[in-house]
Design a protein around this motif. Structure first.
Motif, PDB file in Angstrom:
ATOM      1  N   PRO A 258       0.817  -1.232   0.000  1.00  0.00           N
ATOM      2  CA  PRO A 258       0.000   0.000   0.000  1.00  0.00           C
ATOM      3  C   PRO A 258       0.845   1.273   0.000  1.00  0.00           C
ATOM      4  O   PRO A 258       0.556   2.222  -0.731  1.00  0.00           O
ATOM      5  N   LYS A 268      -5.701   4.939  -4.038  1.00  0.00           N
ATOM      6  CA  LYS A 268      -6.406   3.883  -3.304  1.00  0.00           C
ATOM      7  C   LYS A 268      -7.901   4.152  -3.361  1.00  0.00           C
ATOM      8  O   LYS A 268      -8.372   5.208  -2.940  1.00  0.00           O
ATOM      9  N   HIS A 271      -9.343  -0.081   0.848  1.00  0.00           N
ATOM     10  CA  HIS A 271      -8.421  -1.038   1.464  1.00  0.00           C
ATOM     11  C   HIS A 271      -9.138  -1.660   2.642  1.00  0.00           C
ATOM     12  O   HIS A 271      -9.568  -0.949   3.545  1.00  0.00           O
ATOM     13  N   TRP A 282      -6.774  -4.723  -1.243  1.00  0.00           N
ATOM     14  CA  TRP A 282      -6.506  -3.321  -1.607  1.00  0.00           C
ATOM     15  C   TRP A 282      -6.766  -3.144  -3.095  1.00  0.00           C
ATOM     16  O   TRP A 282      -6.360  -3.975  -3.904  1.00  0.00           O
ATOM     17  N   GLY A 284      -6.883  -0.091  -6.379  1.00  0.00           N
ATOM     18  CA  GLY A 284      -6.634   1.283  -6.771  1.00  0.00           C
ATOM     19  C   GLY A 284      -6.414   1.453  -8.257  1.00  0.00           C
ATOM     20  O   GLY A 284      -6.339   0.480  -9.023  1.00  0.00           O
TER      21      GLY A 284
END
Length: 398
Positions: A258, A268, A271, A282, A284
């Motif tokens: 991350p 992001k 998460h 996660w 993104g």
């Protein structure tokens, strides 16, 4: 901290779908690809009145006047130019697949004939016009759509493509995918691990899951070194459409993914998801680049790919991405935390109904337990007790 629900996570992911464009491929290499053009009949199907049984072609008028013995004028072979019956009291032998001779309208199969000295005698009391003849245009007419776009090409479609002369065909371009594992504890499949090590397995599970979608993914392994992660992941973001990670997204001291993705400018979108297994997931985006970072436990990686990556990909290429599969729970089951639970199940058919029987495992690290199961039953997060006979969404992998 509020967790993203499974429903919310999937909605967010689907909103980020990308169009990877189209490409032309050779028709015989298009199996499994998504068609991106309508395939049109270039002529009638069949293109002529086609003989459908080996036998003789006659004019029904003579037969209907009582004639049963017909002199053979010639042979109409498949692939040869159309003959004409010169005398309506005669016949022409006609082979399956051949064009029906001019001046004939009935084919009598050999099994109903006696042939001797060039005379065919029919052992039949009645005939119908165009008996044993596949009429021109009966299946499809010229300009009809034979295969609509957004069809997954199977061997059946390959045959049609060949029939209409489509030597190349327009299909959805596949995304370029890199699957990345991280961690100092992982060694190559061919190596003998030390007591504190394990072999890389998740990346190959993901490779196989993507191959089921006809995506040829590449793989890489990066050790737990922040600078190395920044360098290599930055390069991958430049050269691939999708990055799939397995591991290093939780709260461990070496779970750098991350932080690295944030440093590299990947936004992001969420998460941690309200689910088990797979809570630390996660997700993104960076421009048109998409990043799925799955938890490292094998079952977490496995179910998260099926639940999230698969529908995202299907939407990208224009296919139906909604899961319509369901199964009946075979026995009472309880799960305490208020999370969506992906229950591993064995499937059986009973009286036309799909029955899901729970398969007990040892948690999200129990990779071997996937072998004993067929699917995941998706149990909702709003309760803890689930009753035998209830129906729930199903995610299959066999």
């Amino acid at each position: 901290m509020n967790l993203t629900t499974v429903k919310e996570a999937l909605e967010i992911i689907l909103k980020t779908s990308e169009d990877f464009g189209t490409e032309e491929v050779k028709f015989f290499k298009s199996k499994g690809r998504v068609l991106k053009e309508d395939i049109i009949a270039d002529r009638d199907f069949p293109p002529f009145n086609r003989v459908s049984m080996d036998g003789i072609a006659i004019a029904s008028e003579a037969f209907n006047k009582g004639q049963r013995a017909f002199k053979i004028e010639g042979i109409q072979a498949a692939g040869s130019k159309q003959l004409s019956l010169q005398n309506p009291k005669n016949c022409i032998e006609a082979m399956t697949g051949a064009v029906l001779p001019i001046n004939t309208n009935v084919v009598i199969q050999y099994e109903l004939l006696d042939i001797k000295d060039g005379i065919a005698t029919i052992n039949l009391e009645a005939v119908k016009n165009f008996q044993n003849v596949h009429l021109k245009g009966l299946d499809r007419k010229k300009e009809d759509i034979l295969i609509p776009k957004n069809t997954i090409i199977s061997p059946a479609e390959i045959g049609v493509l060949a029939t209409v002369g489509k030597s190349t065909v327009k299909v959805a371009k596949q995304p370029k995918v890199m699957i990345i594992s991280t961690g100092n504890e992982l060694v190559a499949v061919s190596q003998t691990p030390e007591e504190h090590q394990i072999r890389r397995s998740n990346v190959f599970t993901l490779v196989s899951l993507l191959e089921m979608l006809n995506i040829k993914a590449e793989t890489a392994h990066i050790t737990d070194d922040k600078d190395l992660l920044l360098s290599k992941i930055g390069s991958f973001l430049n050269n691939y459409d999708v990055l799939l990670f397995s591991g290093a997204v939780s709260k461990g001291k070496f779970d750098f993914i991350p932080e690295v993705l944030n440093t590299l400018g990947v936004e992001k979108l969420f998460h941690k998801v309200k689910q088990r297994p797979g809570k630390p997931f996660w997700f993104g985006k960076k421009g048109q680049k998409t990043v799925f970072a799955f938890p490292g436990n094998p079952v977490s990686t496995f179910v998260s790919c099926l639940k999230y990556f698969n529908p995202w990909y299907l939407k990208c290429v224009g296919l139906d991405f909604e899961n319509k599969q369901h199964a009946i729970l075979s026995e009472d089951f309880s799960f305490k935390p208020g999370m969506t639970y992906f229950l591993q199940v064995k499937l059986t058919q009973e009286n036309g109904k799909l029955i899901a029987t729970p398969v007990s495992g040892k948690g999200s690290g129990d990779l071997a337990n996937l072998v004993d199961s067929d699917a995941f039953l998706e149990l909702p997060d709003d309760r803890s007790n689930f009753t035998k006979g209830e129906v729930f969404p199903l995610i299959t992998y066999r």
